[in-house]
Design an enzyme around this catalytic site. Structure first.
Site, mmCIF file in Angstrom:
data_model
loop_
_atom_site.group_PDB
_atom_site.id
_atom_site.type_symbol
_atom_site.label_atom_id
_atom_site.label_comp_id
_atom_site.label_asym_id
_atom_site.label_seq_id
_atom_site.Cartn_x
_atom_site.Cartn_y
_atom_site.Cartn_z
ATOM 1 N N ASP A 188 -40.809 69.902 12.216
ATOM 2 C CA ASP A 188 -41.150 71.306 11.933
ATOM 3 C C ASP A 188 -41.249 72.053 13.262
ATOM 4 O OD1 ASP A 188 -42.210 73.692 10.575
ATOM 5 O OD2 ASP A 188 -42.525 72.312 8.913
ATOM 6 N N HIS A 243 -37.765 76.189 10.243
ATOM 7 C CA HIS A 243 -38.761 75.186 10.664
ATOM 8 C C HIS A 243 -38.168 74.235 11.712
ATOM 9 C CE1 HIS A 243 -41.989 76.269 7.863
ATOM 10 N NE2 HIS A 243 -41.033 76.519 6.979
ATOM 11 N N GLU A 279 -38.404 78.685 3.554
ATOM 12 C CA GLU A 279 -38.918 79.652 4.532
ATOM 13 C C GLU A 279 -38.025 79.772 5.766
ATOM 14 O OE1 GLU A 279 -43.648 79.128 3.562
ATOM 15 O OE2 GLU A 279 -42.779 77.790 5.054
HETATM 16 C C1 ACM Z 1 -43.379 74.854 1.567
HETATM 17 O O1 ACM Z 1 -44.555 74.757 1.199
HETATM 18 N N1 ACM Z 1 -43.054 75.681 2.544
HETATM 19 C C2 ACM Z 1 -42.325 74.078 0.942
#
Ligand code: ACM
Ligand code: ZN
Length: 539
Positions: A196, A273, A337
């Protein structure tokens, strides 16, 4: 032979000091039929447990029976062409239970002893876990078991739990304890979030700097992200966060999990990420950086550049090594995201859109996913993505993990894509579990009490029976922005994992929270005996 029969001590010991064994464990077996006409008293410590010779997994199961119950593994006499000798060992592990569900098992207690029979080796393992939980309340070496037939099988084939080791790193040795906890709850998939913005934890041998440099951040924001846009108000701790898993450690963990019938599904979250990777390879970002491993949380605008051919090369290199280490059919490629803001102004990304005739930036993510899907197919693997992967169109064989509610899962099932349900409303165990925040460590927010986890029905009513078949199962997710230690992991996980376990195992519509909490105290005793931390109250 006489000696073996004699070692089963029947009903000689007074049982009045012992609690009744009733097999009312978590998960509650589908059928428990007690036969009041008899009891079998077992000298459990050192008692023999037989398993079919020449079956390594059954031998390993017998060793689990030794570890959990103190039994003594003993290979069944080999047949060698002659008529098979009758196995009179007091505890027997066998295969051959007739069921379409490979995880099904049956425990039979009668005057001959205890027989645990599975539809496959995993079923036998679950039977051993049920026996272990049933008699855990008994102290001493002698157990009085009522004659009984117990039958069970899980409702779902996918019974997952996710752990984020990118935001905070948990040592390889602890991951084994985590896996033990999953096994105790009948989980069979560990989804492992390994990368991440805040840390890269997977060793890539052909890119040695990636984990070496990308796994380190010198400090971490204190409290929540409040004030992030006001640099004068941001406070950081002075504790570096670092660590990654070597491939050697990962292989050992994969094997450890497999012995416990748990498949590890690794996640390399892309194309968002990814800032930890960009900090090592800034040329893979749209702006070229510089980037740094993020010491704060949230959705970062910097993502992999979709128009740079080096990006796909990088992804394939990483996923190639992921496939070398993790035998899982499913490989998770994240996809959540991932803002498209950088792509909108990046000449390379815009040129790629033009080349492919794409109308929306979201389709660039689908383009990446399709390329990744083709690559994974060459290795015999399939991809799982978070539900954002629906936005630009799904790649052909993608499985969708529905986290932003049930909607994405419903949409995917209607498109005949496989789905794993993990909506924030019922599955995000990084949320507070009690209303009173002062009674708990700082958490990301939200409120997910035990009762809410328990109430999850993973198959939405809106689906037709045909569409419902695409719901493979459910899982809870433990993100660790605010989870700092193994003790803290367990506190967030337990007992909410016990509730998820019944969601994953119990037949549809056959759950009662009140009745479940009546069984929970025995499970909590087990947690204490095993040294697991847990939240001692629930709502
Ligand atoms: C997530 O909780 N961003 C998959
Ligand atoms: Zn770009």
């Amino acid at each position: 032979m006489k000696k073996i029969i004699a070692s089963l001590t029947v009903a000689l010991v007074s049982t009045c000091a012992m609690a009744e064994v009733n097999f009312q464990v978590i998960p509650l077996p589908q059928s428990v039929v007690l036969d009041a006409s008899g009891k079998t008293t077992l000298m459990i410590k050192g008692q023999a447990v037989s398993y079919p010779a020449d079956n390594a997994r059954m031998k390993r199961n017998a060793e689990f029976a030794e570890e959990f119950l103190g039994l003594k593994p003993q290979a069944e006499l080999a047949t060698k062409g002659r008529k098979k000798a009758k196995d009179t060992t007091p505890v027997r592990l066998t295969l051959g239970l007739t069921s379409d569900n490979p995880d099904a098992y049956q425990i039979t207690v009668d005057k001959k002893g205890v027989l645990i029979q599975g539809a496959s080796e995993s079923g036998v393992f679950y039977g051993i876990q049920t026996l272990r939980k049933s008699i855990a309340q008994e102290q001493g070496d002698t157990i009085a078991l009522p004659w009984a037939v117990i039958k069970d099988e899980p409702r779902f084939q996918y019974r997952g739990t996710m752990l984020d080791c990118a935001r905070h790193f948990f040592p390889a040795e602890y991951i084994k304890t985590f896996i033990d906890i999953l096994a105790l709850h009948g989980v069979n998939k560990m989804h492992w979030h390994l990368t991440d913005d805040q840390g890269w934890r997977f060793e890539v041998k052909s890119l040695p700097d990636l984990a070496k440099k990308g796994s380190y951040r010198p400090h971490t924001i204190l409290g929540s992200n409040v004030g992030l846009h006001d640099p004068d108000n941001v406070l950081y701790d002075d504790t570096p966060e670092e660590g990654f898993y070597t491939q050697e450690q990962l292989r050992e963990i994969v094997a450890y999990a497999a012995e416990r019938y748990i498949t590890i599904i690794p996640e390399i979250d892309l194309p968002g990420h990814m800032v930890a990777a960009l900090s090592v390879y800034p040329e893979l970002g749209c702006t070229g950086g510089p980037y740094f491993v993020r010491p704060y949380w949230g959705i970062d605008p910097d993502v992999l550049c979709a128009g740079n051919p080096k990006t796909l090369e990088f992804i394939k290199t990483v996923l190639g090594e992921i496939c070398d280490v993790f035998p899982s059919k499913y490989i998770h490629i994240g996809g959540d995201e991932s803002p498209r803001k950088r792509w909108e102004t990046c000449p390379k990304c815009q040129a790629k859109m033009k080349e492919l005739g794409l109308q929306k930036e979201a389709q660039l993510q689908t383009y990446i996913n399709k390329e990744v899907e083709k690559f994974l197919a060459t290795k015999g693997r399939e991809l799982i993505g978070w539900d954002e992967t629906l936005e630009g169109g799904l790649s052909e064989n993608a499985t969708v993990m529905s986290w932003r509610g049930f909607k994405g899962g419903i949409e995917a099932a209607r498109l005949h894509h496989r789905v794993i349900m993990t909506p924030t409303s019922h599955c995000y165990i990084d949320y507070y579990q009690l209303k009173d925040h002062r009674a708990q460590p700082h958490a990301i927010g939200g409120y997910l009490p035990l009762s809410k986890v328990y109430s999850l029905e993973p198959v939405p009513e809106e689906l037709t029976p045909e569409e419902a078949k695409y719901i493979l199962g459910a899982q809870c997710n433990l993100w660790t922005e605010y989870v700092l230690s193994p003790d803290h992991v367990e506190y967030m996980l337990l007992p909410r994992l016990a509730a998820m376990c019944e969601v994953q195992w119990r037949p549809a519509g056959e759950k009662s929270f009140e009745e479940f909490t009546g069984r929970l105290s025995d499970m909590e005793k087990m947690y204490r005996r095993l040294g697991y931390k847990y939240c001692t109250s629930y709502e």
